[in-house]
Scaffold this active site. Sequence first.
Site, PDB file in Angstrom:
ATOM      1  N   HIS A  35      13.407  -8.402  -3.613  1.00 63.48           N
ATOM      2  CA  HIS A  35      14.260  -7.243  -3.902  1.00 63.48           C
ATOM      3  C   HIS A  35      15.482  -7.188  -3.000  1.00 63.48           C
ATOM      4  CE1 HIS A  35      12.093  -5.621  -0.405  1.00 63.48           C
ATOM      5  NE2 HIS A  35      13.089  -4.783  -0.286  1.00 63.48           N
ATOM      6  N   ALA A 145      -3.525 -15.377   1.621  1.00 62.31           N
ATOM      7  CA  ALA A 145      -2.394 -16.288   1.422  1.00 62.31           C
ATOM      8  C   ALA A 145      -2.330 -17.358   2.509  1.00 62.31           C
ATOM      9  CB  ALA A 145      -1.090 -15.487   1.400  1.00 62.31           C
ATOM     10  N   LYS A 196     -12.253  -2.047  -2.106  1.00 64.02           N
ATOM     11  CA  LYS A 196     -12.762  -2.786  -0.940  1.00 64.02           C
ATOM     12  C   LYS A 196     -11.820  -2.678   0.252  1.00 64.02           C
ATOM     13  CE  LYS A 196      -9.730  -6.242  -1.579  1.00 64.02           C
ATOM     14  NZ  LYS A 196      -8.692  -6.718  -0.640  1.00 64.02           N
ATOM     15  N   ARG A 260      -5.324  -7.527   6.566  1.00 64.61           N
ATOM     16  CA  ARG A 260      -4.429  -6.480   7.077  1.00 64.61           C
ATOM     17  C   ARG A 260      -5.175  -5.151   7.219  1.00 64.61           C
ATOM     18  NH1 ARG A 260       0.649  -7.402   2.921  1.00 64.61           N
ATOM     19  NH2 ARG A 260       0.961  -9.637   3.310  1.00 64.61           N
ATOM     20  N   GLU A 286      -2.833  -1.953   1.844  1.00 61.65           N
ATOM     21  CA  GLU A 286      -3.043  -1.186   0.617  1.00 61.65           C
ATOM     22  C   GLU A 286      -4.162  -0.151   0.739  1.00 61.65           C
ATOM     23  OE1 GLU A 286      -1.297  -0.951  -1.907  1.00 61.65           O
ATOM     24  OE2 GLU A 286      -0.201  -2.806  -2.284  1.00 61.65           O
TER      25      GLU A 286
END
Length: 350
Positions: A35, A145, A196, A260, A286
């Site tokens: 973006h 990742a 989760k 994270r 998240e």
Amino acid sequence: MPETLRIAVLAAGSWGTTLAIVLAENGHEVVLWDHDPARARTIASARQNGRYLPDVRLPDGVSVTGDLTAAIRDAHMVVLVVPSHTMRETARALAASGALVTDAIVVSATKGLEEGTHERMSEILATELKIGRERIVSLVGPSHAEEVSRHVPTSVVAAGTGVAQCRQVQEAFGSPYLRIYTNDDIVGAELATALKNSIAIAAGILDGAGGGDNTKAALVTRGLSEITRLGLAMGAKAETFSGLAGVGDLVVTCLSRHSRNRRVGEAIGRGQTLEEALSKLGMVAEGVRTTRAAVDLGRERGVELPIIEMVHRVLFEGHDPHEAIQMLMTRPPRAETRGASSQSGKDKRA
């Protein structure tokens, strides 16, 4: 569809960059969108994503752009890897561009629930893009990742109601180091991989507060029970929660150093505030937003979520982590399974 696909990957975080690499290594023509046009130019010039994957080079088959319309033009497949709180905004921009190919497969690789609406990512995409749900596939599972980009063997799930579309995603992404299974339960897959993250924050809080392996094992197991209860109440299939999107993603997110959400929880367990923990992380966790949505969903559906409720108290109500752990351990005794009797009598939910 042709064997070689033109695929747009939105956006250039760690997972988006990794998926772009996977697809290019499989021989596809990949456009990676960021973006921020300036950052897109930097990534394109350096041929690596220095912020997220500094040691991984982009294959020649990946081009990078900051122009959304250019990225999706003529794409057979569009893969969204944006944060959950920007999914609706991104989907609206996709729709407004008018460049989305009529029969393009839309893949969500984002794990989360939208605050306020509590909608899953595929629901947002179906609404905003005004496309049939069979064209939407959720690509989820235990997949950091940092490991996939180094070709560490990994297995994930392509979930959706469109059998042909799921198989096409399976073929596009599958490689010797990334095995893709298909699943027709997109409701369960999306809920499992979103919820989760809240349990992973709890696992991190436990780590930071000095909990042990016994405690962690109980937390993960009972966390899976919570996730499954809510999923079943929302129409998911029980077997999904024992698969890759369920227990698989839960285990890796609760235990991995790459997680994270676990790292945010660990910082809070050591005494940091939520703001301090997120600032130090420098990336999206998240589970923070999902915890709010999950608590609301549980209350709406009449499903008891003691661990997620306690995470909510610690994150947003200033509850002490050590006290929260003690409160979970001293809840009224009950049977582990619904069919058994317990000292406390009726044991319908928790």
